[in-house]
Design a protein around this motif. Sequence first.
Motif, short mmCIF file in Angstrom:
data_model
loop_
_atom_site.label_atom_id
_atom_site.label_comp_id
_atom_site.label_asym_id
_atom_site.label_seq_id
_atom_site.Cartn_x
_atom_site.Cartn_y
_atom_site.Cartn_z
N ARG A 1 12.94 -23.46 2.99
CA ARG A 1 12.13 -22.81 1.97
C ARG A 1 11.65 -21.46 2.48
NH1 ARG A 1 11.07 -27.14 -1.47
NH2 ARG A 1 12.65 -28.68 -0.93
N ARG A 2 11.34 -20.58 1.54
CA ARG A 2 10.82 -19.25 1.89
C ARG A 2 9.44 -19.07 1.27
NH1 ARG A 2 12.22 -14.96 0.10
NH2 ARG A 2 13.49 -15.61 -1.69
N ILE A 3 8.54 -18.55 2.07
CA ILE A 3 7.20 -18.22 1.60
C ILE A 3 7.01 -16.72 1.71
CG2 ILE A 3 4.73 -18.58 1.96
CD1 ILE A 3 5.50 -21.22 3.39
N ALA A 4 6.57 -16.10 0.63
CA ALA A 4 6.26 -14.68 0.64
C ALA A 4 4.75 -14.52 0.78
CB ALA A 4 6.74 -14.00 -0.63
N VAL A 5 4.33 -13.69 1.71
CA VAL A 5 2.91 -13.43 1.96
C VAL A 5 2.61 -11.99 1.59
CG1 VAL A 5 1.06 -13.40 3.67
CG2 VAL A 5 2.88 -15.12 3.83
N VAL A 6 1.64 -11.80 0.70
CA VAL A 6 1.26 -10.46 0.23
C VAL A 6 -0.17 -10.20 0.65
CG1 VAL A 6 0.95 -8.96 -1.76
CG2 VAL A 6 2.86 -10.59 -1.71
N SER A 7 -0.35 -9.20 1.50
CA SER A 7 -1.69 -8.83 1.98
C SER A 7 -2.06 -7.46 1.41
CB SER A 7 -1.70 -8.77 3.51
OG SER A 7 -2.91 -8.20 3.98
N ALA A 8 -3.23 -7.39 0.77
CA ALA A 8 -3.67 -6.14 0.15
C ALA A 8 -4.73 -5.42 0.97
CB ALA A 8 -4.19 -6.41 -1.26
N GLY A 9 -4.83 -5.74 2.24
CA GLY A 9 -5.78 -5.06 3.11
C GLY A 9 -5.46 -3.59 3.27
N LEU A 10 -6.47 -2.79 3.49
CA LEU A 10 -6.28 -1.34 3.60
C LEU A 10 -6.45 -0.81 5.02
CD1 LEU A 10 -8.17 -0.12 0.40
CD2 LEU A 10 -5.73 -0.63 0.68
N SER A 11 -7.18 -1.52 5.84
CA SER A 11 -7.48 -1.01 7.18
C SER A 11 -6.55 -1.63 8.22
CB SER A 11 -8.93 -1.32 7.55
OG SER A 11 -9.17 -2.72 7.54
N THR A 12 -6.60 -1.06 9.43
CA THR A 12 -5.85 -1.58 10.56
C THR A 12 -6.76 -1.61 11.79
OG1 THR A 12 -3.81 -0.63 9.70
CG2 THR A 12 -3.80 -1.33 11.99
N PRO A 13 -7.07 -2.77 12.36
CA PRO A 13 -6.64 -4.10 11.91
C PRO A 13 -7.37 -4.50 10.63
CG PRO A 13 -8.20 -4.31 13.69
CD PRO A 13 -7.93 -2.84 13.55
N ILE B 1 4.09 -18.37 -2.82
CA ILE B 1 3.48 -17.10 -2.46
C ILE B 1 2.08 -17.34 -1.93
CG2 ILE B 1 2.82 -14.80 -3.27
CD1 ILE B 1 4.78 -15.17 -5.59
N ILE B 2 1.74 -16.63 -0.88
CA ILE B 2 0.36 -16.56 -0.39
C ILE B 2 -0.12 -15.15 -0.65
CG2 ILE B 2 -1.15 -16.66 1.64
CD1 ILE B 2 0.86 -18.66 2.85
N VAL B 3 -1.21 -15.00 -1.39
CA VAL B 3 -1.75 -13.68 -1.69
C VAL B 3 -3.17 -13.59 -1.16
CG1 VAL B 3 -0.31 -13.33 -3.73
CG2 VAL B 3 -2.54 -14.41 -3.99
#
Length: 214
Positions: free
Chosen positions: A4-16, A81-83
């Motif tokens: 199986r494939r899981i797509a992870v979408v992170s909407a963070g703006l900073s690093t870290p 999906i993990i968002v």
Amino acid sequence: MSARRIAVVSAGLSTPSSTRMLADRLADATLHQLSTRGVEASVDTFELRDYAHEITNNLLTGFAAPELESMINTVVSADAIIVVTPIFTTSYSGLFKSFIDVIDKDALIGKPVLIGATAGTPRHSLAIDYAIRPLFAYLHAEAVSTGVFAASDDWGGTGDQVAPLGARIEKGAAELADAIARRDAATSSDPFDPSNYLRGGDSFENLLGGFAGD
């Protein structure tokens, strides 16, 4: 059994980014939960800030650059999906919503989704239920019952302060793993048919070739 494939979408703006930190922990916990169920899986992780200009251009021009096309296709063709989004002004970030807006409204129907959110204060924890969950309900995705919220104190604490976040992560991951395990593996959509995943079906290559959506 197919992997199986899981797509992870992170909407963070900073690093870290605490948003990315939560996304990674949710992904690792889900892979572990799937492993205990005898299900092999892999993860593709995307930082929306890396596609911010392409997403904006897609909204303004109506077509997606190849890099954005490829990313969206990977996300919507995944088994789950993990968002994770930061909470700004009591709701999801503008970048996160803009990303959702460039996906076809039917692309996530029936897709298992684990929702995560981050903010500086626990006061924003309800945003998962009054803002983010209704968004995925509108898209007819199947968000699992547990949403995972992390405030700044969840990262800086020790002992009993850390345990509740870990417990929420494990609970959400277990629910997503159950949702993945009881479904057949997803069939990848045709990567050369943007109508499968792009709102309006417009891509750069198709517009150059004479294709025009609504």
